[in-house]
Design a protein around this motif. Structure first.
Motif, PDB file in Angstrom:
ATOM      1  N   ASP A  42      -1.137 -42.890 -18.999  1.00 15.13           N
ATOM      2  CA  ASP A  42      -1.107 -41.800 -18.031  1.00 15.13           C
ATOM      3  C   ASP A  42      -2.121 -41.997 -16.905  1.00 15.13           C
ATOM      4  OD1 ASP A  42       0.889 -40.473 -19.363  1.00 15.13           O
ATOM      5  OD2 ASP A  42      -0.496 -39.233 -20.518  1.00 15.13           O
ATOM      6  N   ASP A  43      -3.254 -42.600 -17.215  1.00 11.87           N
ATOM      7  CA  ASP A  43      -4.304 -42.764 -16.209  1.00 11.87           C
ATOM      8  C   ASP A  43      -4.347 -44.181 -15.637  1.00 11.87           C
ATOM      9  OD1 ASP A  43      -5.181 -44.023 -18.479  1.00 11.87           O
ATOM     10  OD2 ASP A  43      -7.163 -43.116 -18.478  1.00 11.87           O
ATOM     11  N   TRP A  44      -3.192 -44.848 -15.609  1.00  9.39           N
ATOM     12  CA  TRP A  44      -3.136 -46.226 -15.114  1.00  9.39           C
ATOM     13  C   TRP A  44      -3.691 -46.345 -13.710  1.00  9.39           C
ATOM     14  CZ3 TRP A  44      -0.617 -47.285 -10.639  1.00  9.39           C
ATOM     15  CH2 TRP A  44       0.279 -46.315 -10.178  1.00  9.39           C
ATOM     16  N   TRP A  45      -3.397 -45.355 -12.863  1.00 10.72           N
ATOM     17  CA  TRP A  45      -3.811 -45.450 -11.462  1.00 10.72           C
ATOM     18  C   TRP A  45      -5.326 -45.324 -11.328  1.00 10.72           C
ATOM     19  CZ3 TRP A  45      -6.411 -41.485  -9.327  1.00 10.72           C
ATOM     20  CH2 TRP A  45      -6.353 -40.277  -9.997  1.00 10.72           C
ATOM     21  N   VAL A  46      -5.978 -44.548 -12.241  1.00  7.73           N
ATOM     22  CA  VAL A  46      -7.437 -44.422 -12.191  1.00  7.73           C
ATOM     23  C   VAL A  46      -8.062 -45.772 -12.518  1.00  7.73           C
ATOM     24  CG1 VAL A  46      -9.458 -43.319 -13.215  1.00  7.73           C
ATOM     25  CG2 VAL A  46      -7.390 -41.984 -12.823  1.00  7.73           C
ATOM     26  N   LYS A  47      -7.569 -46.394 -13.577  1.00  8.46           N
ATOM     27  CA  LYS A  47      -8.101 -47.700 -13.967  1.00  8.46           C
ATOM     28  C   LYS A  47      -7.872 -48.732 -12.864  1.00  8.46           C
ATOM     29  CE  LYS A  47      -7.698 -46.798 -18.854  1.00  8.46           C
ATOM     30  NZ  LYS A  47      -6.997 -47.061 -20.092  1.00  8.46           N
ATOM     31  N   ALA A  55     -15.544 -50.032  -8.639  1.00  9.59           N
ATOM     32  CA  ALA A  55     -16.356 -48.881  -9.043  1.00  9.59           C
ATOM     33  C   ALA A  55     -16.787 -49.031 -10.488  1.00  9.59           C
ATOM     34  CB  ALA A  55     -15.556 -47.596  -8.854  1.00  9.59           C
ATOM     35  N   THR A  56     -17.869 -48.379 -10.800  1.00 12.33           N
ATOM     36  CA  THR A  56     -18.317 -48.379 -12.184  1.00 12.33           C
ATOM     37  C   THR A  56     -17.527 -47.332 -12.939  1.00 12.33           C
ATOM     38  OG1 THR A  56     -20.026 -46.741 -11.738  1.00 12.33           O
ATOM     39  CG2 THR A  56     -20.645 -49.059 -11.503  1.00 12.33           C
ATOM     40  N   ALA A  57     -17.541 -47.426 -14.252  1.00 15.29           N
ATOM     41  CA  ALA A  57     -16.764 -46.514 -15.086  1.00 15.29           C
ATOM     42  C   ALA A  57     -17.194 -45.067 -14.881  1.00 15.29           C
ATOM     43  CB  ALA A  57     -16.890 -46.908 -16.545  1.00 15.29           C
ATOM     44  N   GLY A  58     -18.434 -44.821 -14.472  1.00 17.71           N
ATOM     45  CA  GLY A  58     -18.914 -43.462 -14.288  1.00 17.71           C
ATOM     46  C   GLY A  58     -18.545 -42.843 -12.955  1.00 17.71           C
ATOM     47  N   VAL A  59     -17.919 -43.609 -12.074  1.00 14.56           N
ATOM     48  CA  VAL A  59     -17.566 -43.105 -10.759  1.00 14.56           C
ATOM     49  C   VAL A  59     -16.077 -42.803 -10.730  1.00 14.56           C
ATOM     50  CG1 VAL A  59     -17.471 -43.643  -8.297  1.00 14.56           C
ATOM     51  CG2 VAL A  59     -19.376 -44.464  -9.671  1.00 14.56           C
ATOM     52  N   ILE A  60     -15.741 -41.561 -10.381  1.00 15.63           N
ATOM     53  CA  ILE A  60     -14.335 -41.195 -10.296  1.00 15.63           C
ATOM     54  C   ILE A  60     -14.087 -40.552  -8.939  1.00 15.63           C
ATOM     55  CG2 ILE A  60     -14.041 -40.924 -12.788  1.00 15.63           C
ATOM     56  CD1 ILE A  60     -14.229 -37.889 -12.378  1.00 15.63           C
ATOM     57  N   PRO A  61     -12.820 -40.536  -8.500  1.00 19.94           N
ATOM     58  CA  PRO A  61     -12.516 -39.897  -7.216  1.00 19.94           C
ATOM     59  C   PRO A  61     -12.954 -38.435  -7.222  1.00 19.94           C
ATOM     60  CG  PRO A  61     -10.622 -41.136  -8.022  1.00 19.94           C
ATOM     61  CD  PRO A  61     -11.638 -41.123  -9.121  1.00 19.94           C
ATOM     62  N   PRO A  62     -13.388 -37.926  -6.074  1.00 19.91           N
ATOM     63  CA  PRO A  62     -13.884 -36.548  -6.004  1.00 19.91           C
ATOM     64  C   PRO A  62     -12.917 -35.489  -6.541  1.00 19.91           C
ATOM     65  CG  PRO A  62     -14.457 -37.713  -4.009  1.00 19.91           C
ATOM     66  CD  PRO A  62     -13.567 -38.628  -4.798  1.00 19.91           C
ATOM     67  N   THR A  63     -11.609 -35.663  -6.326  1.00 17.36           N
ATOM     68  CA  THR A  63     -10.687 -34.634  -6.826  1.00 17.36           C
ATOM     69  C   THR A  63     -10.628 -34.647  -8.350  1.00 17.36           C
ATOM     70  OG1 THR A  63      -8.763 -36.078  -6.538  1.00 17.36           O
ATOM     71  CG2 THR A  63      -9.264 -34.534  -4.746  1.00 17.36           C
ATOM     72  N   LEU A  64     -10.811 -35.815  -8.960  1.00 18.63           N
ATOM     73  CA  LEU A  64     -10.842 -35.853 -10.427  1.00 18.63           C
ATOM     74  C   LEU A  64     -12.132 -35.235 -10.946  1.00 18.63           C
ATOM     75  CD1 LEU A  64      -9.310 -39.293 -11.423  1.00 18.63           C
ATOM     76  CD2 LEU A  64      -8.272 -37.035 -11.434  1.00 18.63           C
ATOM     77  N   ARG A  96     -15.144 -25.950  -3.323  1.00 13.13           N
ATOM     78  CA  ARG A  96     -14.683 -27.336  -3.530  1.00 13.13           C
ATOM     79  C   ARG A  96     -13.173 -27.372  -3.744  1.00 13.13           C
ATOM     80  NH1 ARG A  96     -17.836 -29.419  -8.406  1.00 13.13           N
ATOM     81  NH2 ARG A  96     -16.539 -31.245  -8.100  1.00 13.13           N
ATOM     82  N   ILE A  97     -12.644 -26.396  -4.493  1.00 10.16           N
ATOM     83  CA  ILE A  97     -11.200 -26.328  -4.721  1.00 10.16           C
ATOM     84  C   ILE A  97     -10.481 -26.135  -3.384  1.00 10.16           C
ATOM     85  CG2 ILE A  97      -9.345 -24.890  -5.692  1.00 10.16           C
ATOM     86  CD1 ILE A  97     -11.193 -24.465  -8.156  1.00 10.16           C
ATOM     87  N   ARG A 102      -7.019 -28.483   0.829  1.00 11.16           N
ATOM     88  CA  ARG A 102      -6.761 -28.756   2.250  1.00 11.16           C
ATOM     89  C   ARG A 102      -6.704 -30.254   2.532  1.00 11.16           C
ATOM     90  NH1 ARG A 102      -8.183 -24.227   5.704  1.00 11.16           N
ATOM     91  NH2 ARG A 102      -8.884 -22.505   4.424  1.00 11.16           N
ATOM     92  N   GLY A 103      -6.940 -31.081   1.480  1.00 14.03           N
ATOM     93  CA  GLY A 103      -6.864 -32.527   1.650  1.00 14.03           C
ATOM     94  C   GLY A 103      -8.136 -33.156   2.171  1.00 14.03           C
ATOM     95  N   HIS A 104      -9.275 -32.467   2.006  1.00 17.87           N
ATOM     96  CA  HIS A 104     -10.539 -32.981   2.528  1.00 17.87           C
ATOM     97  C   HIS A 104     -11.383 -33.693   1.471  1.00 17.87           C
ATOM     98  CE1 HIS A 104      -9.784 -31.072   6.335  1.00 17.87           C
ATOM     99  NE2 HIS A 104      -9.600 -29.921   5.739  1.00 17.87           N
ATOM    100  N   LEU A 105     -10.808 -33.968   0.303  1.00 15.46           N
ATOM    101  CA  LEU A 105     -11.489 -34.741  -0.742  1.00 15.46           C
ATOM    102  C   LEU A 105     -10.609 -35.916  -1.112  1.00 15.46           C
ATOM    103  CD1 LEU A 105     -12.940 -32.129  -3.289  1.00 15.46           C
ATOM    104  CD2 LEU A 105     -14.157 -33.352  -1.509  1.00 15.46           C
ATOM    105  N   ASP A 106     -11.210 -37.065  -1.363  1.00 11.17           N
ATOM    106  CA  ASP A 106     -10.453 -38.249  -1.764  1.00 11.17           C
ATOM    107  C   ASP A 106      -9.966 -38.104  -3.198  1.00 11.17           C
ATOM    108  OD1 ASP A 106     -10.813 -39.536   0.647  1.00 11.17           O
ATOM    109  OD2 ASP A 106     -12.616 -40.592  -0.004  1.00 11.17           O
ATOM    110  N   GLY A 107      -8.839 -38.723  -3.462  1.00 12.02           N
ATOM    111  CA  GLY A 107      -8.282 -38.734  -4.809  1.00 12.02           C
ATOM    112  C   GLY A 107      -6.909 -38.096  -4.838  1.00 12.02           C
ATOM    113  N   PRO A 108      -6.359 -37.985  -6.035  1.00 13.10           N
ATOM    114  CA  PRO A 108      -5.021 -37.401  -6.164  1.00 13.10           C
ATOM    115  C   PRO A 108      -5.036 -35.929  -5.761  1.00 13.10           C
ATOM    116  CG  PRO A 108      -6.017 -37.717  -8.317  1.00 13.10           C
ATOM    117  CD  PRO A 108      -6.928 -38.371  -7.323  1.00 13.10           C
ATOM    118  N   PRO A 109      -3.886 -35.399  -5.394  1.00 15.64           N
ATOM    119  CA  PRO A 109      -3.818 -33.999  -4.952  1.00 15.64           C
ATOM    120  C   PRO A 109      -4.319 -33.026  -6.018  1.00 15.64           C
ATOM    121  CG  PRO A 109      -1.716 -35.102  -4.626  1.00 15.64           C
ATOM    122  CD  PRO A 109      -2.591 -36.042  -5.382  1.00 15.64           C
ATOM    123  N   VAL A 110      -4.822 -31.895  -5.547  1.00 16.74           N
ATOM    124  CA  VAL A 110      -5.337 -30.850  -6.432  1.00 16.74           C
ATOM    125  C   VAL A 110      -4.501 -29.598  -6.241  1.00 16.74           C
ATOM    126  CG1 VAL A 110      -7.292 -29.303  -6.829  1.00 16.74           C
ATOM    127  CG2 VAL A 110      -7.689 -31.727  -6.464  1.00 16.74           C
TER     128      VAL A 110
END
Length: 129
Positions: A42-47, A55-64, A96-97, A102-110
């Motif tokens: 399910d999280d193939w795209w994150v990996k 990126a290091t394993a501890g860094v994730i996109p802001p929306t995640l 933040r939500i 509004r699309g002002h954070l990187d990562g998948p849609p929220v």
């Protein structure tokens, strides 16, 4: 009268590049796609993002990170000492939500809805009893 043939500028550029041989001997040519035939995760795209971005394993996109903050809301507010702190935390999370929606954070849609501060405070008070 013959049929008219239309070639867009993109199609023309691709055709000309192919005619010049620019697509021959590309790195990865003839090699299988990464992950092809493997188990679907399910999280193939994150990996894949982590691998591509280095990126290091501890860094994730802001929306995640935002989704994680929403999931951890109860745990976080339970550590806060005052109702004012809880309301401030909810207000910051809702800001933040809104920014993500509004699309002002990187990562998948929220698609998270904002939190009701009164409901969060009521639940926080009940858990403190």
């Amino acid at each position: 009268m013959g049929a008219h043939w239309y070639e867009s500028s993109i199609d023309r550029q691709l055709r000309e590049a192919a005619e010049r041989g620019e697509f021959e001997n590309l790195a990865g040519a003839g090699k299988p796609l990464t992950g092809y035939g493997g188990e679907y995760e399910d999280d193939w795209w994150v990996k894949d993002w982590v691998r591509r971005e280095g990126a290091t394993a501890g860094v994730i996109p802001p929306t995640l990170a935002l989704r994680r903050s929403a999931e951890d809301l109860e745990t976080v507010v339970d550590r806060l000492p005052t109702e004012r702190d809880v309301r401030e935390h909810v207000a910051q999370l809702n800001a933040r939500i809104d920014k993500a929606r509004r699309g002002h954070l990187d990562g998948p849609p929220v698609i998270l809805p904002p939190f009701d501060a009164d409901a969060v405070v009521t639940a926080w008070q009940e858990r403190r009893r």
